[in-house]
Structure formats: structure tokens, C-alpha cells
Design a protein around this motif. Sequence first.
Motif, PDB file in Angstrom:
ATOM      1  N   LEU A 181       0.827  -1.212   0.000  1.00 49.78           N
ATOM      2  CA  LEU A 181       0.000   0.000   0.000  1.00 49.78           C
ATOM      3  C   LEU A 181       0.858   1.257   0.000  1.00 49.78           C
ATOM      4  CD1 LEU A 181      -2.696  -1.102   2.617  1.00 49.78           C
ATOM      5  CD2 LEU A 181      -3.062  -0.765   0.158  1.00 49.78           C
ATOM      6  N   GLU A 182       1.963   1.212   0.749  1.00 44.80           N
ATOM      7  CA  GLU A 182       2.843   2.366   0.805  1.00 44.80           C
ATOM      8  C   GLU A 182       3.457   2.643  -0.569  1.00 44.80           C
ATOM      9  OE1 GLU A 182       5.874   3.790   4.160  1.00 44.80           O
ATOM     10  OE2 GLU A 182       6.637   2.077   3.018  1.00 44.80           O
ATOM     11  N   ALA A 183       3.877   1.580  -1.252  1.00 47.50           N
ATOM     12  CA  ALA A 183       4.473   1.752  -2.581  1.00 47.50           C
ATOM     13  C   ALA A 183       3.454   2.284  -3.576  1.00 47.50           C
ATOM     14  CB  ALA A 183       5.047   0.422  -3.063  1.00 47.50           C
ATOM     15  N   ALA A 184       2.217   1.793  -3.469  1.00 49.17           N
ATOM     16  CA  ALA A 184       1.177   2.238  -4.395  1.00 49.17           C
ATOM     17  C   ALA A 184       0.724   3.654  -4.105  1.00 49.17           C
ATOM     18  CB  ALA A 184      -0.023   1.286  -4.326  1.00 49.17           C
ATOM     19  N   GLY A 185       0.799   4.061  -2.824  1.00 52.70           N
ATOM     20  CA  GLY A 185       0.310   5.385  -2.437  1.00 52.70           C
ATOM     21  C   GLY A 185       1.266   6.517  -2.729  1.00 52.70           C
ATOM     22  N   GLY A 186       2.532   6.178  -2.858  1.00 48.84           N
ATOM     23  CA  GLY A 186       3.506   7.197  -3.218  1.00 48.84           C
ATOM     24  C   GLY A 186       4.034   8.032  -2.075  1.00 48.84           C
ATOM     25  N   SER A 187       3.550   7.825  -0.860  1.00 52.67           N
ATOM     26  CA  SER A 187       4.059   8.576   0.291  1.00 52.67           C
ATOM     27  C   SER A 187       4.288   7.610   1.447  1.00 52.67           C
ATOM     28  CB  SER A 187       3.079   9.678   0.711  1.00 52.67           C
ATOM     29  OG  SER A 187       1.822   9.132   1.063  1.00 52.67           O
ATOM     30  N   PRO A 188       5.329   7.832   2.235  1.00 53.71           N
ATOM     31  CA  PRO A 188       5.651   6.890   3.312  1.00 53.71           C
ATOM     32  C   PRO A 188       4.707   7.026   4.498  1.00 53.71           C
ATOM     33  CG  PRO A 188       7.152   8.742   3.355  1.00 53.71           C
ATOM     34  CD  PRO A 188       6.313   8.920   2.137  1.00 53.71           C
TER      35      PRO A 188
END
Length: 323
Positions: free
Chosen positions: A106-113
Motif C-alpha cells: 500500500l505504501e508503494a502504491a500510495g507514493g508517500s511513506p
Amino acid sequence: FDIDVVLALGPRSRVHYVNKDTDSGGRKDWTPRELRQRVSAAQSAVNSSGTVVIDSEAQDKDPLLHFSYVAAGDKYNNIAAKDERVRSHVRQWRALWLCYRHFARLEAAGGSPYRVFLKLRDDSLFLRDLLSPRKVAVWRRAVVVKNCNAFEGLNDKVAVLDAAAGASFFAQPLLDWYFNYSAVMHAGVSLKNPETYLLAIMKLHRVRVRRVEADLLPAVTSRVINNKATATCIPIQRPKIGYGGHCLPQDCLIRKRVFCSRCPDSDASEWDDEYKRRATLHGCVPRDELGKWTCSQLARDRERREKGWGKGKGKGAGSWGGG
């Protein structure tokens, strides 16, 4: 801010509790759709959006067991019971790993950590709002756990952690069990239960740990008392609620409500009523009045105090990551 929620709920035929199967009336038959609706409603209540993931992948039937850990277990004398208990531990660590796997995606897909993670059990009940992890410095650069019921290690029921510690907390317990157990054994901790194992993992990976009072982590173990979880009760035996007054928030109204919301089987437990009153009402009622205090007084207290569980009703289920 956005809140993503991951529920790792391996299917099984019945609700299981470590100490005894006493969840009368609370065997939940929730569907993934119902779970999503409830979590989404909680997100909306705090003006937050986010993804809800429900992982119902079956747990391993026969996970790896290490004899030294099994033999040192602090419960049961029967080896078969010890084996099954440790299998449960490994399944817990696998559920944590599953949560982190989804969070990484989800973090990779969302673009923000992510900034912070909150780990909960499905029987966690918040007695009031959790102080914002974004505003309270104690959560930063650390794993924060409750300074109660640590059983010689770290309380593993609820934790708030800086996202930088996410991999160590969620993934390493399982990975080190399978691939690095000898190092865990030499971390300087006597391994005998999940609490000591978690402490060893944190030491091994040099993660800073903060143990805080219940006012900062106001969560307790609870049980649902009907099938749709619209009502709950609180087990107030010492192994559940804790071994001292610091295990509950200082607010006297909260402590009285805990006592009045105790589970029916608490009255038949090994602890007498005087202890239960003293444990939950410690610092709120003089010792000589313990026998006189009744739950009917709670209504009068409520008129003089703010409504609800302290400052508000706590919300939360499963594990979530906030960005």
C-alpha cells in the motif's frame, strides 16, 4: 491524515482464547463486507480515508517449533499443550508479517511513506481517545508499549510505533524465528513467551522501546457479549487487566465504568470482589468504602463529570498505518 487498515484473520472453526473459551454469545460470524463497513465507518468518523485490507489466508497447520523455546514455556507441563501454544505464537507472528506485507504494498502504491503504525488485537478496547501519534513526541523514533503485563518482556497486546521500526516489529519476529533464531537466543533475554521473544527481537535489531502508563495507551482486553459486538464486557482478573493501579487510566469515572462493565464470569474467578474493586478503583474510593460502592452510583457521577469514557469514545480495530 489517511489511515490504512489491515486485518489478518486466519479462518478457523471457532473463536479461541488462550486461557479459556468463555466468549459466551460472542462467536462472531462477520463477513468481509460487514468488517469493511464497520472499519470504513470508523474512518469516516475521524474524517479520514484509506484502504481496508482483509487477509483471510489460512494459517500454517504445523509451523516450525524450536525445542528450547517450547521447553522453556511458562505455561503447561504437558508437552502437547506446550507445542500447541507455541504454534499459536508462530501464527501470531505470521499474522504480523502478513500485515506488514500489505502495508509495504500500500505504501508503494500510495507514493508517500507511512509515519506511524498502530498494532491492535481484535479484542482491544480503548477506554478513551488515543492521544494523536502525530502530536505526542513519545511515539517518535520508538516502539511504545504499555508498562503493564509485560511478563518479563514487552506487553505485545497494543503498540504504537514510528514507521521506521515497522519492519523490525512486524516482519522480524517471523523471519528471525525461521532464519535467525540462534541470534535471538543470544540477545540477552530468557525466552519463555511472546513477550520475552518480542523484547529479544527489539534488542537484536536495536529498536528503541518506551514503556508508558495507561493514560498514554488506554487500551484493555475485552470480549463481545453478543454476536454483532454491539456490547462488550471487560475481564478484570489480574492476568487480564494488570497487577497494579497503573494499568488503568487515572480518571476515576473510567475506572468505575471498567468495574461496572466487568464480564459475568469475573465474579466466579479466583480473585475476590475486594481485590477487583481495589484494582479497578485504586485511588478513587477509600479502602473502607470498597464494600459500600455500587455501580448505581455511576449515573450520579456521570452527571457531575463529562460524558463518555473520559474525553471521548476510542476507535480502532486491527492494525493500521497512518500517512
